[in-house]
Design a protein around this motif. Structure first.
Motif, PDB file in Angstrom:
ATOM      1  N   TYR A 159      48.047  45.642  29.353  1.00  0.00           N
ATOM      2  CA  TYR A 159      48.741  46.239  30.493  1.00  0.00           C
ATOM      3  C   TYR A 159      50.174  45.708  30.549  1.00  0.00           C
ATOM      4  O   TYR A 159      50.459  44.604  30.067  1.00  0.00           O
ATOM      5  N   THR A 160      51.046  46.492  31.154  1.00  0.00           N
ATOM      6  CA  THR A 160      52.435  46.044  31.337  1.00  0.00           C
ATOM      7  C   THR A 160      52.533  45.086  32.516  1.00  0.00           C
ATOM      8  O   THR A 160      53.287  44.105  32.477  1.00  0.00           O
ATOM      9  N   ALA A 177      49.945  41.198  29.984  1.00  0.00           N
ATOM     10  CA  ALA A 177      51.039  41.599  30.885  1.00  0.00           C
ATOM     11  C   ALA A 177      52.062  40.474  30.956  1.00  0.00           C
ATOM     12  O   ALA A 177      51.704  39.295  30.958  1.00  0.00           O
ATOM     13  N   ARG A 178      53.328  40.835  31.017  1.00  0.00           N
ATOM     14  CA  ARG A 178      54.392  39.817  31.132  1.00  0.00           C
ATOM     15  C   ARG A 178      55.117  39.927  32.467  1.00  0.00           C
ATOM     16  O   ARG A 178      56.059  39.175  32.731  1.00  0.00           O
ATOM     17  N   HIS A 219      53.010  30.140  33.065  1.00  0.00           N
ATOM     18  CA  HIS A 219      52.770  30.809  31.783  1.00  0.00           C
ATOM     19  C   HIS A 219      53.869  31.805  31.430  1.00  0.00           C
ATOM     20  O   HIS A 219      53.698  32.638  30.546  1.00  0.00           O
ATOM     21  N   GLY A 220      54.973  31.736  32.144  1.00  0.00           N
ATOM     22  CA  GLY A 220      56.170  32.475  31.740  1.00  0.00           C
ATOM     23  C   GLY A 220      56.249  33.925  32.170  1.00  0.00           C
ATOM     24  O   GLY A 220      57.123  34.657  31.682  1.00  0.00           O
ATOM     25  N   LEU A 221      55.368  34.368  33.069  1.00  0.00           N
ATOM     26  CA  LEU A 221      55.488  35.753  33.530  1.00  0.00           C
ATOM     27  C   LEU A 221      56.672  35.886  34.486  1.00  0.00           C
ATOM     28  O   LEU A 221      57.013  34.947  35.206  1.00  0.00           O
ATOM     29  N   ALA A 229      41.678  34.619  37.704  1.00  0.00           N
ATOM     30  CA  ALA A 229      42.677  35.701  37.708  1.00  0.00           C
ATOM     31  C   ALA A 229      43.720  35.473  36.620  1.00  0.00           C
ATOM     32  O   ALA A 229      44.161  36.420  35.958  1.00  0.00           O
ATOM     33  N   LEU A 230      44.100  34.214  36.416  1.00  0.00           N
ATOM     34  CA  LEU A 230      45.050  33.898  35.338  1.00  0.00           C
ATOM     35  C   LEU A 230      44.459  34.291  33.984  1.00  0.00           C
ATOM     36  O   LEU A 230      45.148  34.871  33.138  1.00  0.00           O
TER      37      LEU A 230
END
Ligand code: SF4
Length: 143
Positions: free
Chosen positions: A5-6, A92-93, A132-134, A83-84
């Motif tokens: 997913y985006t 997704a990012r 985590h960089g999102l 959820a993570l």
């Protein structure tokens, strides 16, 4: 392999009735992305086993307390972790999260006094996604 997913989004923003009061936080622009198949909706609090409806909860320094004083830190921690995991599996990012929630809030959350006073900070799930960089947006600033 899980579907990619985006976006990962707070489930309540696309219409799932996962809020503490049994309602959603439906936002049409986020739901449009969901209807296009671009979003993975998650509700960390439901994943942590919290009921719908439930009493409101707030982050109080290093604990999460329900309005009646019950310590629900463990359930919030479990939900954020699960959820993570789903978010990372989805690759997704970008996250679009519900503002001010003790799980999903980003940048400002309630101060733990149940008086609607905001302080700088983020919810447990938002913190994990950030680690985590999102890139994180809320329903108030993503468009
Ligand atoms: S935990 Fe997040 S997704 Fe679940 S109801 Fe609260 S704001 Fe919405």
């Amino acid at each position: 392999m899980p579907k990619s997913y985006t976006y990962v989004v707070s489930a309540c923003l696309v219409g799932f009735a996962t809020r503490y009061d049994g309602r959603s936080n439906f936002v049409a622009a986020v739901a449009r992305l969901y209807n296009l198949g671009l979003c993975l909706p998650v509700c960390p609090e439901c994943l942590g086993g919290l009921a719908v409806p439930r009493l409101p909860c707030e982050i109080c320094v290093d604990k999460i307390l329900r309005r009646d004083g019950c310590d629900v830190t463990a359930a919030f921690g479990l939900g954020a972790k699960l959820a993570l995991k789903l978010a990372l599996e989805s690759r997704a990012r970008i996250a679009i999260l519900k503002s001010r929630s003790p799980s999903c809030g980003f940048g400002a959350i309630y101060d733990g006094t149940f008086s609607k006073k905001l302080v700088p900070g983020s919810g447990l799930f938002a913190r994990k996604l950030l680690e985590h960089g999102l890139s994180i947006f809320t329903e108030e600033n993503f468009s």
